[in-house]
Scaffold this active site. Sequence first.
Site, PDB file in Angstrom:
ATOM      1  CD  GLU A 134      -2.517   2.840  -5.844  1.00  0.00           C
ATOM      2  OE1 GLU A 134      -3.237   3.566  -6.546  1.00  0.00           O
ATOM      3  OE2 GLU A 134      -2.305   3.059  -4.639  1.00  0.00           O
ATOM      4  CE  LYS A 171      -6.385   2.045  -5.079  1.00  0.00           C
ATOM      5  NZ  LYS A 171      -6.575   2.975  -3.956  1.00  0.00           N
TER       6      LYS A 171
END
Length: 257
Positions: A134, A171
Amino acid sequence: MTRKCLRSSTKLRVRIITAPRFDGRPILAAILFERTMDGQAEGQSIPAYLRNRGIVPFLKIDQGLEPEADGVRLMKPMAGLSDLLERARSLGVFGTKMRSVVNRADPVGISAVVDQQFELAEQVAAAGLMPILEPEVSSAAPDRATAESHLMAEITKRLDALSGDRQVMLKLTIPEQPDGYAPLVGHHRVARLLALSGGLSRGVACDRLAQNHGLIASFSRALLADLDYHMDDATFNRTLGGAIEQIYTASTVKRWR
């Protein structure tokens, strides 16, 4: 955060995952804090409870961010990571999630973020878990589209260098340009491409998500925004169900520009 706040937030998370609408039809996976992973729901460990509802459990492993340098915030060193990964795997956790932040389009900083994410992903994969990377591009970045372009180039370079049958999940912030991450959607090293809400309201985040094909939601704040632990059951379940349905629709029903 005080102990009282920690207890309250943990109770809220347990109430969410035991709610009738929180099941494997609209929800593929749930990312847990370590404290939640160690908790119980209806007499079962929370990872086991989620699996029994058809939901794949992941664990958040990052322990905060370093001060900004070169336009980014790297993750702090993760003390005891090997032991945490082994404990997570023994509890039935499928994978992990780790967050760093890009605040501006500095190529040196973005390269450092991606390098750190992939280096930790190797450790996670070696422990038998699926890593979610992420590297969040801040919605306040003044040169966000350029930062996203640099980020995609660096990620692609590292994906292309992976060996064997290794895959990761990504992500990412919903891109400035719809379908801006399209090359990553079809990349054979990307198991799933997830979107974070990045502080946007649920309505705005869902509207933007629906314009990005192959991108599905991994929302936290946007999901929880209207929930309160002290709501009565009917109100709580109706509010949660409406949020889940809105996010699920934006993830699965896409529209062309």
